[in-house]
Design a protein around this motif. Structure first.
Motif, short mmCIF file in Angstrom:
data_model
loop_
_atom_site.label_atom_id
_atom_site.label_comp_id
_atom_site.label_asym_id
_atom_site.label_seq_id
_atom_site.Cartn_x
_atom_site.Cartn_y
_atom_site.Cartn_z
N GLY A 15 0.70 -1.21 0.15
CA GLY A 15 0.01 -0.02 0.06
C GLY A 15 0.81 1.24 -0.03
N GLY A 16 2.08 1.08 0.35
CA GLY A 16 3.08 2.37 0.30
C GLY A 16 3.33 2.57 -1.05
N ARG A 67 -1.25 2.44 -11.19
CA ARG A 67 -0.71 2.88 -9.97
C ARG A 67 0.70 3.40 -9.99
NH1 ARG A 67 1.12 -1.96 -7.54
NH2 ARG A 67 1.21 -3.19 -9.54
N PHE A 68 1.32 3.04 -11.24
CA PHE A 68 2.61 3.60 -11.49
C PHE A 68 2.37 4.64 -12.51
CE2 PHE A 68 5.31 -0.44 -10.72
CZ PHE A 68 4.81 -0.72 -9.50
N ASN A 84 2.81 3.61 -6.73
CA ASN A 84 1.70 3.88 -5.50
C ASN A 84 1.20 2.44 -5.35
OD1 ASN A 84 2.51 6.88 -5.36
ND2 ASN A 84 0.95 7.07 -6.85
N SER A 85 0.52 2.42 -4.33
CA SER A 85 -0.51 1.24 -4.17
C SER A 85 0.40 -0.22 -4.15
CB SER A 85 -1.76 1.26 -4.82
OG SER A 85 -2.20 2.43 -4.67
N LEU A 86 1.67 -0.15 -3.80
CA LEU A 86 2.48 -1.26 -4.00
C LEU A 86 1.87 -2.46 -3.21
CD1 LEU A 86 5.87 0.75 -3.50
CD2 LEU A 86 5.29 -0.79 -5.57
N LYS A 87 2.19 -3.53 -4.14
CA LYS A 87 1.65 -4.87 -3.76
C LYS A 87 2.90 -5.72 -3.60
CE LYS A 87 -2.10 -4.57 -6.68
NZ LYS A 87 -2.92 -5.03 -7.76
N VAL A 123 8.29 -5.23 -1.24
CA VAL A 123 7.23 -4.81 -0.55
C VAL A 123 6.78 -6.00 0.30
CG1 VAL A 123 4.93 -3.98 -1.17
CG2 VAL A 123 6.54 -3.58 -2.72
N SER A 124 6.53 -5.55 1.50
CA SER A 124 6.26 -6.31 2.55
C SER A 124 4.67 -6.51 2.71
CB SER A 124 6.97 -6.16 3.86
OG SER A 124 6.34 -4.88 4.44
N SER A 125 4.15 -7.96 3.05
CA SER A 125 2.77 -7.97 3.29
C SER A 125 2.38 -7.76 4.79
CB SER A 125 2.40 -9.22 2.80
OG SER A 125 2.98 -10.15 3.36
#
Length: 125
Positions: A15-16, A67-68, A84-87, A123-125
């Protein structure tokens, strides 16, 4: 010759956001198409986004569309990729590339002649 150096990667929670930069040296990139690709562990390098020489046309992989955002500042000889809104599935080494791709090769690795060393995005969950 064009040298490309990526920066801005790091560890972020799902989400970061991050902003990657690709600084070019050696010659101006104002006439080059620029692309971002990524490679996750055990996977092939894949297209993420590209921008034409003027910045007037952009391309995105379906997986990152919305998102990007890719942009360029030719005065600074730099290209950016806002994430944005990283997964977690965005985790990869992100590579910047420069070249003279045609419209048909803007999303293909063979459209680019110069590559950076990459910057890690985790990207951590």
């Amino acid at each position: 010759q064009v040298q490309l150096v990526e920066s801005g990667g790091g560890l972020v929670q799902a989400g970061g956001s991050l902003r990657l930069s690709c600084a070019a040296s050696g010659r101006t990139i104002s006439s080059y198409g620029m692309g971002w690709f990524r490679q996750a562990p055990g996977k092939e390098r894949e297209f993420v986004s590209a921008i034409n020489w003027s910045g007037g046309t952009t391309y995105y992989a379906d997986s990152v569309k919305g998102r990007f955002t890719i942009s360029r500042d030719n005065a600074k000889n730099t290209v950016y990729l806002r994430l944005n809104s990283l997964k977690p599935e965005d985790t990869a080494v992100y590579y910047c590339a420069a070249g003279s791709p045609t419209r048909a090769t803007m999303t293909l690795m063979r459209g680019y002649n110069y590559w950076g060393q990459g910057t890690q995005v985790t990207v951590s969950s």
